[in-house]
Design an enzyme around this catalytic site. Sequence first.
Site, PDB file in Angstrom:
ATOM      1  N   SER A   8       0.836  -1.443   0.137  1.00 47.42           N
ATOM      2  CA  SER A   8       0.046   0.057   0.267  1.00 47.42           C
ATOM      3  C   SER A   8       0.802   1.135  -0.024  1.00 47.42           C
ATOM      4  CB  SER A   8      -0.918   0.111   1.189  1.00 47.42           C
ATOM      5  OG  SER A   8      -1.502   1.415   1.472  1.00 47.42           O
ATOM      6  N   ALA A   9       0.088   2.121  -0.722  1.00 44.77           N
ATOM      7  CA  ALA A   9       0.822   3.729  -0.301  1.00 44.77           C
ATOM      8  C   ALA A   9       1.133   4.026   0.920  1.00 44.77           C
ATOM      9  CB  ALA A   9       0.175   4.694  -1.235  1.00 44.77           C
ATOM     10  N   TYR A  23      -1.305  -0.065  10.237  1.00 41.63           N
ATOM     11  CA  TYR A  23      -1.392  -0.344   8.769  1.00 41.63           C
ATOM     12  C   TYR A  23      -0.190  -0.433   8.058  1.00 41.63           C
ATOM     13  CZ  TYR A  23      -3.633  -1.106   4.320  1.00 41.63           C
ATOM     14  OH  TYR A  23      -3.749  -1.557   2.912  1.00 41.63           O
ATOM     15  N   ASN A  27      -5.065   4.020  -3.053  1.00 43.60           N
ATOM     16  CA  ASN A  27      -6.449   4.293  -3.055  1.00 43.60           C
ATOM     17  C   ASN A  27      -7.348   3.451  -4.282  1.00 43.60           C
ATOM     18  OD1 ASN A  27      -7.094   5.799  -1.038  1.00 43.60           O
ATOM     19  ND2 ASN A  27      -5.986   7.382  -1.719  1.00 43.60           N
ATOM     20  N   ALA A  61     -12.776   7.007   0.751  1.00 44.05           N
ATOM     21  CA  ALA A  61     -13.414   8.327   0.480  1.00 44.05           C
ATOM     22  C   ALA A  61     -14.318   8.338  -0.968  1.00 44.05           C
ATOM     23  CB  ALA A  61     -12.359   9.391   0.259  1.00 44.05           C
ATOM     24  N   GLN A  96      -7.804  18.073   1.052  1.00 43.50           N
ATOM     25  CA  GLN A  96      -6.843  17.024   1.041  1.00 43.50           C
ATOM     26  C   GLN A  96      -6.689  16.601  -0.575  1.00 43.50           C
ATOM     27  OE1 GLN A  96      -9.710  17.278   2.875  1.00 43.50           O
ATOM     28  NE2 GLN A  96      -9.942  15.281   4.202  1.00 43.50           N
TER      29      GLN A  96
END
Length: 325
Positions: A117-118, A148, A177, A192, A219
């Site tokens: 993951s990022a 995480y 994402n 989101a 953001q």
Amino acid sequence: MKSYDAVVLGAGGFIGGHLVRSLLNEGKSVRAVDIKPLEQWEQLHPEAESMSSDVSTLTTARTAVRGARYVYNLAADMGGMGFIETHKAACMLSVLISTNVLLAAKESAQRYFYSSSACVYKEDRQQSTDVIALREEDAYPAMPEDGYGWEKLFSERMCRHFHEDFGTATRVARFHNVYGEMGTWRGGREKAPAAICRKVAEAVISGKHESSLWGDGNQVRSFTYIDDCIKGIHLITDGPYYSPVNLGSSECVTINQLTSLIEDIAGIRLKRKYDLSAPQGVRGRNSDNRLILERYNWEPSTSIAVGIERTYAWIYDRLRKEGRA
Ligand code: NAD
């Protein structure tokens, strides 16, 4: 012993379910595994052998990957910011899945794909809305997302050492994402794009045109459409490189812009309330795609406008069907 071209772990979830579909479409034999009971899987493909199993122990991991040529590990206890900021221990316990599945794959599989993951990237490079896109080497010196991100960084590092010390053919992608149809869209684990699609769809259906957004809406994020994620998984798994590669769109939007886009699709305007006490994650994040372009001559290219229109339509449809039920 029955053999399979691929075993997908986490197949009852969002990306795993799409991955099983794409492997089946390529004519592969697939075993699909997830801890959830089958009736709770988002996608259940009758052509695959589907089984419900917790793969966090070595015994169950061995059973799950038995006979597999390729092992795709997408199983993790995870969710959006609202989940990972409040469930750090649960997120870190996914290390049991990552470790035992990798051990089991080392014994028998020809290839092992791990979904990182990022969130492995350092927070100090993501504190401004004037975004510096993240390059793979930016993960070190390490200071990832608490909980995480540490689990992801440790597990991808373990892949590297299994490759170097044991010759296990590991492949690692750092997802940025991922969103799309059949992704989690409510219940506290949603991210989101799905959360905002749901809020807008609820406003359309209820006629109450107001909603709250987490943070101040400024953001910055990049969002990767599911079809691009699946294509990238195949390229990286089949490719020769074992070091982690960003798998993310480089098209950036603010949360306000994302909300406006979804409002345009729905044909409404919401009165926005900004919840500054809600988890909001880093200020700005984007994927630097030089490495994936250099190695695979490809990068995710589905625009957010196209991907979010499909996602909104799917979530709106789900809400309408539930309303009728
Ligand atoms: P998801 O939650 O929809 O799928 C994960 C699945 O793993 C779930 O269905 C869950 O039941 C299963 N699982 C959890 N514990 C298990 C266990 N012990 N044994 C077997 N199955 C278990 O999430 P997703 O969005 O499909 O993500 C897939 C992978 O990609 C995860 O490893 C995640 O950390 C990673 N990732 C996802 C994103 C994203 O934006 N969706 C971003 C970065 C990394």
